[in-house]
Design an enzyme around this catalytic site. Structure first.
Site, PDB file in Angstrom:
ATOM      1  N   ASP A 472      -1.810   5.417 -11.034  1.00  0.00           N
ATOM      2  CA  ASP A 472      -0.647   5.535 -10.979  1.00  0.00           C
ATOM      3  C   ASP A 472       0.548   5.657 -11.530  1.00  0.00           C
ATOM      4  OD1 ASP A 472       0.924   3.463  -9.367  1.00  0.00           O
ATOM      5  OD2 ASP A 472       0.249   1.731  -9.958  1.00  0.00           O
ATOM      6  N   ASP A 531       0.798  -0.394  -0.427  1.00  0.00           N
ATOM      7  CA  ASP A 531       0.427  -1.847  -1.792  1.00  0.00           C
ATOM      8  C   ASP A 531       0.507  -2.601  -0.610  1.00  0.00           C
ATOM      9  OD1 ASP A 531       0.255  -1.180  -3.890  1.00  0.00           O
ATOM     10  OD2 ASP A 531       2.933  -1.674  -4.493  1.00  0.00           O
TER      11      ASP A 531
HETATM   12  C1  GLA Z   1       1.240  -0.032  -7.710  1.00  0.00           C
HETATM   13  C2  GLA Z   1       0.721  -0.227  -7.160  1.00  0.00           C
HETATM   14  C3  GLA Z   1      -0.312  -1.292  -7.169  1.00  0.00           C
HETATM   15  C4  GLA Z   1      -0.869  -1.788  -8.532  1.00  0.00           C
HETATM   16  C5  GLA Z   1       0.657  -2.024  -9.267  1.00  0.00           C
HETATM   17  C6  GLA Z   1       0.789  -2.955 -10.712  1.00  0.00           C
HETATM   18  O1  GLA Z   1       2.307  -0.863  -7.297  1.00  0.00           O
HETATM   19  O2  GLA Z   1       0.670   0.476  -5.972  1.00  0.00           O
HETATM   20  O3  GLA Z   1      -1.516  -1.256  -6.725  1.00  0.00           O
HETATM   21  O4  GLA Z   1      -1.730  -1.703  -9.116  1.00  0.00           O
HETATM   22  O5  GLA Z   1       1.216  -1.495  -9.718  1.00  0.00           O
HETATM   23  O6  GLA Z   1       2.374  -2.857 -11.707  1.00  0.00           O
END
Ligand code: GLA
Length: 711
Positions: A472, A531
Site C-alpha cells: 500500500d 477503496d
Molecule cells: C488503504 C487501502 C485499503 C486498506 C487501508 C488500510 O486505504 O486502499 O484497502 O488496506 O489502506 O489502512
C-alpha cells in the site's frame, strides 16, 4: 521486417500488421514526422508535407520564409529554433545558447535495450535515432520499438550531455506526435480517491490542454493515460490514438493546437518540478511511453493495450495465471481484530472456494489506529498472540494461503522508526512537513533508507510462509518538487524485494487506485482498483480503468451493504457479478451475512472460476457506459472465440420501462453458440445482430450474466 530505413528517401518506416509510423531526415537534418496511422505501402509520403507561404515571422537560417519549424511535424520538437509550440525537450547551457539538433546516425537493435533504472515493456526490434546539438554537442537518442502483431509503438528518449559544460534540463518528455489537422477530442481518466478513473472527453481547441500529476504518484486525480480521438470516434468506430506512460510519479500530457492547425501531443515526466542538471558525460533516461493506434474506436485500442501488457509487461509467471481468490479482513474488522476474530473469518470460508486469507493493516507495531506504527514492521503480539505464525499456520491448516499488508514507503511520527530516524522522511529544511493520514514519506532517494525498507519487508517474508503481499501507499509527496529520484528509488526497492521472492504474488495499492499505472504492473500483476467497493460505483471505475489496463490487473472485492463508502444497498449477486470482472475476492466477514448470502459465496466463486480464463486472457468489448446511460455492459470473449461471457447492470429500476436488448460483440459469426441461461443455440451472427433481451431482477442495481459456449 518491422523497421525499415530507405537510404534514398532518408525515411524510416516502422510497421506492424495494422500500423505504419513514418518519418524522415529532411534537408535540414531534422526528423520530420510524416505519418502515423493505419498501415500504408512503403512509399514516398513526403508529398503530404504542407509548406504554404505564411510569411512566418521566424524561419530557419539559409532557407526561404516557408521553412519555419512552427510549420513542421517534428519527431523531437525543441524550444528555441523557430518552433513556438510545446517542446518535447528543453534545456539550457551556461551561455544560454540553444542550438539545432540534427540527425547524427541511427542504430537497429534486435531486442529493445533496457531503460536504466526504469521499468519498461519487453520488446524486440528497436530503432535508435541520434540527434546532435550543433552548438554544444549534446545528444538525444530517440528510441522506437514496434511489434509485428500489435498496433503499438514504444518510445522514450535518452539525453546525453556530451558537452564539456553542465546542462540544465527544463523538460525531458518521452515522445512527441504532430497530428495533421485539429479536429480531435482528448479522452482522459480523471477522478479522486474512491472515484478513480472516470472517463472524460474534452474537445481540443487552440492553446494547450494539460493532464498530469504533481503529487509524486501517478494519482487518482489523473491517470497517465490519454487518448486522442477523431470527433466521430466511438467504442467501435473511428480513429483513436492511445498514450500511456510506464511511470508511477509526476507526469504530464500536453496537447496543443497551434497556428498552423496541427495538433501536437507530447507526454512524459512532468517538467513542473524538473530539477536536473546533467554533468558532462551524464545521461538522462525518460520513462517509456506506449502509443497504440486503433482504426476501430476505443474498443480496439483497449484490446491492444491489454494484449501488450499481458504479453510483454506483466511478469509472465503471473500474467495469465489464476489469481488467489482472497478473503481480506479490512472492511470486516478495520484495526479491531485479534486471533479469535481472524480465525472466525478463516473458518467461515471453508468449502467456498476462497483460497487465500489476507491480513490487512494493523498487525504490526502500535498500529491500533492509523496514527501510529507505520515503519515498525514487527508483529504486534498484544493483538496477535503467538505472532503472525499462529494466524498463518491456522490459515494453512484450513487449506488457505496467506497474504499480508505492508505500507513500506511510510512512517508515522508515533513509531520507533521515526523516533530513531526523524531525518529519513522527505522534508524541506526549516518547513514543518505536511502530514497525510498522519504519516510521512520515507525518502527512498537515499540508499540507507532503501536498504532499511528492503530488509524490513524481506525479513518478514523470509521468516514467515507468506504467499501474497498487498503493498500500500497512502499519501502524496509534499514539500519537494522533484519526485523522480524518489520514484527511481522505489523501483530499485521493488526490484530488490519482489525479484527476491518470485513465488509471492504482490498486489499494488495506494489508497485504492491512486497508483494504478503500467509501471506498477511490471512488478504487481494486479492492483487494488479503488477503496470504493460499491458495485454501482465500481462499474464506472472499472469501465474507465479498462480503457488502458486489462481486467486481470484490477483487483475487485465483494463487500457488505450498506456499502461502507457510499451507504448504498446493492444485491449480493450484483456485487459478485461486478467483482468478477477483475481479479475477484471478498472483503467482509461472512459470519455477518445472511445464511442465504453466505451459502451463495460458493456458487459465486464457482461462477468466477468458470470465467476466470476470460478475465485473465480474453478480449474485452465494452457495450454500455454507465456514465452515459442507465446501463453498464461488458463482454469478454476467448481469443479463439470458443466461449464468452456478458455481464450487464441496470443501475436504476424503471417501472414499465423499455425492454433492454444487449447486442453481443466479438463472437464468431459462423459458429453455433449455446447461450445460458436461455439454453438456446444460435449462430454468432444471429446473436450479435438480433440481440438478447435482458430481464433484470426487480429493483435497483440488478445484474444479468450470459454465457456463450461454442456448441
Ligand atoms: C488503504 C487501502 C485499503 C486498506 C487501508 C488500510 O486505504 O486502499 O484497502 O488496506 O489502506 O489502512
Amino acid at each position: 521486417m518491422a523497421i525499415y530505413f530507405d537510404e534514398r528517401r532518408k525515411t524510416f518506416y516502422l510497421e506492424s500488421r495494422d500500423l505504419s509510423y513514418v518519418f524522415r531526415i529532411n534537408e535540414h537534418g531534422f526528423l520530420q514526422h510524416l505519418y502515423y496511422g493505419r498501415r500504408i505501402p512503403r512509399e514516398d509520403v513526403g508529398f503530404s508535407v504542407a509548406l504554404p507561404d505564411r510569411g512566418h515571422g521566424c524561419c530557419l537560417p539559409g532557407s526561404d520564409r516557408r521553412q519555419s519549424m512552427d510549420e513542421y511535424r517534428n519527431e523531437c520538437p525543441i524550444f528555441g529554433r523557430s518552433d513556438f509550440r510545446e517542446s518535447m525537450v528543453d534545456f539550457t547551457f551556461p551561455n544560454g545558447v540553444v542550438g539545432d539538433f540534427v540527425y547524427d546516425g541511427h542504430k537497429l537493435y534486435d531486442v529493445k535495450p533496457e531503460l536504466k533504472g526504469l521499468p519498461s515493456v519487453r520488446g524486440g526490434e528497436t530503432l535508435e535515432v541520434r540527434l546532435k546539438d550543433m552548438a554544444h554537442g549534446a545528444v538525444i537518442g530517440l528510441y522506437y520499438t514496434v511489434f509485428e502483431d500489435l498496433p503499438a509503438v514504444l518510445r522514450h528518449a535518452e539525453i546525453e550531455n556530451a558537452s564539456g559544460e553542465p546542462m540544465k534540463l527544463c523538460r525531458a518528455y518521452s515522445f512527441a506526435v504532430d497530428f495533421p489537422g485539429k479536429r480531435y477530442d482528448a479522452v482522459t481518466l480523471p477522478g479522486a480517491h474512491m472515484r478513480e478513473r472516470q472517463t472524460e472527453r474534452t474537445r481540443l481547441g487552440h492553446g494547450t490542454f494539460i493532464a498530469g500529476s504533481k503529487r509524486g504518484v501517478s494519482s487518482s486525480q489523473m491517470n497517465p493515460f490519454l487518448a486522442i480521438a477523431d470527433y466521430a470516434a466511438t467504442e467501435t468506430q473511428g480513429e483513436v490514438y492511445g498514450f500511456n506512460l510506464i511511470y508511477s510519479g509526476d507526469f504530464a500530457f500536453r496537447a496543443e493546437v497551434g497556428q498552423c492547425e496541427y495538433l501536437r501531443v507530447i507526454g512524459g515526466l512532468n517538467d513542473y518540478g524538473m530539477d536536473k542538471t546533467l554533468a558532462p558525460g551524464e545521461t538522462f533516461v525518460t520513462p517509456e511511453a506506449v502509443m497504440v493506434y486503433s482504426d476501430e474506436g476505443f474498443g480496439k485500442m483497449s484490446r491492444a493495450f491489454h494484449d501488450l501488457y499481458r504479453d510483454y509487461l506483466i511478469n509472465p509467471l503471473w500474467a495469465k495465471k489464476p489469481r488467489p481468490v482472497v478473503i481480506n479482513n479490512w472492511e470486516a474488522t478495520y484495526f479491531d481484530f485479534d486471533n479469535d476474530k481472524l480465525k472466525a473469518i478463516i473458518d467461515s470460508v471453508e468449502g467456498t472456494g476462497i483460497d487465500t486469507f489476507v491480513l490487512d493493516d494493523g498487525w504490526f507495531g502500535a498500529r491500533n489506529h492509523d496514527r501510529a506504527g507505520l515503519g515498525d514492521w514487527v508483529v504486534n503480539e498484544k493483538k496477535l498472540r503467538g505472532g503472525l505464525k499462529t494466524v498463518i499456520d491456522y490459515a494453512h491448516s484450513k487449506g488457505l494461503k496467506f497474504g499480508l499488508w505492508f505500507e513500506p514507503e511510510m512512517v508515522n511520527a508515533d513509531s520507533d522508526l521515526y523516533r530513531a530516524h526523524p531525518d529519513w522522511i522527505i522534508r524541506a529544511e526549516g518547513v514543518e512537513p505536511c502530514p497525510g493520514r498522519d504519516q510521512y514519506v520515507l525518502d527512498l532517494s537515499r540508499p540507507e533508507v532503501r536498504d532499511f525498507v528492503v530488509e524490513a519487508v524481506s525479513r518478514v517474508l523470509r521468516e514467515n510462509a507468506i504467499d501474497y503481499v498487498k503493498w500500500d501507499m497512502n499519501r502524496a509527496l509534499s514539500e519537494i518538487r522533484w519526485h523522480h529520484d524518489y520514484v527511481l528509488g522505489l523501483y530499485e526497492v521493488f526490484e530488490r524485494i519482489i525479484g527476491a521472492f518470485p513465488n509471492v504474488i504482490f498486489e499494488g495499492c495506494a489508497s485504492g487506485g491512486c497508483r494504478f499505472d503500467a509501471a506498477i504492473l511490471r512488478w504487481f500483476p494486479q492492483i487494488w482498483t479503488s477503496d470504493n467497493s460499491d458495485a454501482y460505483a465500481r462499474t464506472a471505475i472499472q469501465y474507465g480503468t479498462s480503457l488502458c489496463y486489462p481486467l486481470s490487473a484490477m483487483s475487485c472485492h465483494v463487500s457488505v451493504c450498506p456499502n461502507h463508502q457510499t451507504g448504498r444497498n446493492t444485491p449480493f449477486a450484483s456485487r459478485a457479478a461486478i467483482a468478477h470482472l477483475g481479479a475477484t475476492g471478498y472483503e467482509l466477514n461472512p459470519n455477518n451475512l445472511t445464511a442465504a448470502e453466505k451459502a451463495e459465496i460458493k456458487s459465486q466463486v464457482d461462477e468466477y472460476k468458470a470465467m476466470e480464463g476470460l478475465v485473465l486472457g480474453g478480449d474485452l468489448y465494452r457495450l454500455h457506459n454507465p456514465v452515459e446511460e442507465n446501463l453498464f455492459a461488458e463482454m469478454l470473449v476467448a481469443k479463439d472465440k470458443s466461449e464468452a461471457v456478458l455481464t450487464a447492470m441496470r443501475p436504476l429500476s424503471v417501472a414499465n420501462g423499455e425492454s433492454v436488448i444487449l447486442y453481443p460483440e466479438g463472437l464468431d459469426e459462423n459458429a453455433d453458440y449455446e447461450v445460458l441461461p436461455q439454453k438456446i443455440v444460435r449462430k454468432g451472427a444471429t446473436l450479435m445482430r438480433a440481440g438478447l433481451v435482458a430481464y433484470f431482477p426487480f429493483g435497483d442495481f440488478g445484474t444479468v450474466t450470459y454465457r456463450f459456449r461454442k456448441a
